[in-house]
Scaffold this active site. Structure first.
Site, mmCIF file in Angstrom:
data_model
loop_
_atom_site.group_PDB
_atom_site.id
_atom_site.type_symbol
_atom_site.label_atom_id
_atom_site.label_comp_id
_atom_site.label_asym_id
_atom_site.label_seq_id
_atom_site.Cartn_x
_atom_site.Cartn_y
_atom_site.Cartn_z
ATOM 1 N N HIS A 14 0.850 -1.194 0.000
ATOM 2 C CA HIS A 14 0.000 0.000 0.000
ATOM 3 C C HIS A 14 0.880 1.236 0.000
ATOM 4 O O HIS A 14 2.107 1.141 0.071
ATOM 5 C CB HIS A 14 -0.955 0.009 1.202
ATOM 6 C CG HIS A 14 -0.310 0.309 2.511
ATOM 7 N ND1 HIS A 14 -0.915 1.055 3.489
ATOM 8 C CD2 HIS A 14 0.892 -0.037 3.024
ATOM 9 C CE1 HIS A 14 -0.121 1.152 4.544
ATOM 10 N NE2 HIS A 14 0.987 0.498 4.284
ATOM 11 N N CYS A 33 6.219 6.215 3.760
ATOM 12 C CA CYS A 33 4.970 5.493 3.473
ATOM 13 C C CYS A 33 4.199 6.113 2.303
ATOM 14 O O CYS A 33 3.264 5.512 1.797
ATOM 15 C CB CYS A 33 4.087 5.436 4.714
ATOM 16 S SG CYS A 33 4.806 4.447 6.039
ATOM 17 N N HIS A 39 4.903 0.212 -0.796
ATOM 18 C CA HIS A 39 5.720 -0.562 0.139
ATOM 19 C C HIS A 39 4.823 -1.643 0.713
ATOM 20 O O HIS A 39 3.598 -1.565 0.621
ATOM 21 C CB HIS A 39 6.322 0.318 1.241
ATOM 22 C CG HIS A 39 5.314 0.883 2.191
ATOM 23 N ND1 HIS A 39 4.516 1.969 1.885
ATOM 24 C CD2 HIS A 39 4.954 0.496 3.433
ATOM 25 C CE1 HIS A 39 3.723 2.230 2.909
ATOM 26 N NE2 HIS A 39 3.958 1.348 3.868
ATOM 27 N N HIS A 41 3.888 -4.945 3.714
ATOM 28 C CA HIS A 41 3.930 -5.407 5.106
ATOM 29 C C HIS A 41 3.555 -6.886 5.157
ATOM 30 O O HIS A 41 2.792 -7.377 4.323
ATOM 31 C CB HIS A 41 2.938 -4.633 5.978
ATOM 32 C CG HIS A 41 3.245 -3.184 6.106
ATOM 33 N ND1 HIS A 41 4.264 -2.698 6.893
ATOM 34 C CD2 HIS A 41 2.674 -2.103 5.516
ATOM 35 C CE1 HIS A 41 4.304 -1.384 6.798
ATOM 36 N NE2 HIS A 41 3.341 -0.993 5.961
ATOM 37 N N ASP A 79 -4.611 -10.825 0.618
ATOM 38 C CA ASP A 79 -3.286 -11.432 0.556
ATOM 39 C C ASP A 79 -2.633 -11.242 -0.807
ATOM 40 O O ASP A 79 -3.219 -11.543 -1.847
ATOM 41 C CB ASP A 79 -3.364 -12.922 0.896
ATOM 42 C CG ASP A 79 -1.997 -13.533 1.132
ATOM 43 O OD1 ASP A 79 -1.098 -12.825 1.634
ATOM 44 O OD2 ASP A 79 -1.815 -14.725 0.808
ATOM 45 N N HIS A 80 -1.401 -10.725 -0.772
ATOM 46 C CA HIS A 80 -0.599 -10.444 -1.968
ATOM 47 C C HIS A 80 -1.315 -9.488 -2.928
ATOM 48 O O HIS A 80 -1.263 -9.647 -4.138
ATOM 49 C CB HIS A 80 -0.169 -11.740 -2.664
ATOM 50 C CG HIS A 80 0.909 -12.446 -1.913
ATOM 51 N ND1 HIS A 80 0.641 -13.249 -0.836
ATOM 52 C CD2 HIS A 80 2.250 -12.430 -2.071
ATOM 53 C CE1 HIS A 80 1.778 -13.719 -0.365
ATOM 54 N NE2 HIS A 80 2.779 -13.244 -1.090
ATOM 55 N N GLU A 125 0.828 -4.321 11.810
ATOM 56 C CA GLU A 125 1.474 -3.887 10.577
ATOM 57 C C GLU A 125 2.945 -4.295 10.599
ATOM 58 O O GLU A 125 3.510 -4.707 9.590
ATOM 59 C CB GLU A 125 1.338 -2.374 10.431
ATOM 60 C CG GLU A 125 1.929 -1.829 9.153
ATOM 61 C CD GLU A 125 1.762 -0.336 9.033
ATOM 62 O OE1 GLU A 125 0.772 0.087 8.402
ATOM 63 O OE2 GLU A 125 2.600 0.415 9.574
#
Length: 136
Positions: A14, A33, A39, A41, A79-80, A125
């Site tokens: 995100h 960010c 980037h 997490h 996810d991903h 996070e």
């Protein structure tokens, strides 16, 4: 009252960026960010439900079923993925961990049986940064 927590994991990218602000203000407020190239997490998700155990099974709720609900309504969508671009329930809002926790609650709550209540969404996070959301 019994509390039951299921721990899950997902990876997502995100960026924090307010389109109403200049690039400079976004960088000032969000720092790295706000990186235009995103980037990622490795999120840890803790879903806690509460209620009274069933007298026939001793279970508050079948944890395999809880895991399936989380997978279907949350993990399959996150996810991903790129939270800003790929996730329908994050469209039109800043993709902060706080907003993501609220959105996860909204995705899960309608699918739980009336015999249990969603108590908390805890979303890590990073190992040192997490939010907790208790509804409302």
């Amino acid at each position: 009252m019994v509390y039951l927590t299921r721990v899950e994991h997902f990876n997502a990218a995100h960026k924090l960026y307010n389109p109403a602000w200049s690039k400079e203000k976004n960088e000032q407020v969000f720092g790295k960010c706000a990186n235009e190239h995103w980037h990622g997490h490795n999120y840890e998700l803790l879903v806690t439900i509460k209620g009274k155990p069933d007298p026939d099974t001793g279970f508050l709720y079948d944890v395999k079923q809880l895991s399936k609900l989380i997978q279907q309504h949350v993990l399959d969508k996150l996810d991903h993925k790129n939270l800003n671009m790929d996730v329908d329930f994050m469209q039109g809002q800043l993709c902060s961990t706080e907003n993501l926790a609220i959105a996860i609650w909204q995705q899960l709550q309608p699918h739980l049986p009336q015999t249990v209540k969603l108590h908390c969404i805890k979303l890590y996070e990073t190992p040192r940064i997490f939010v907790e959301y208790f509804g409302g």
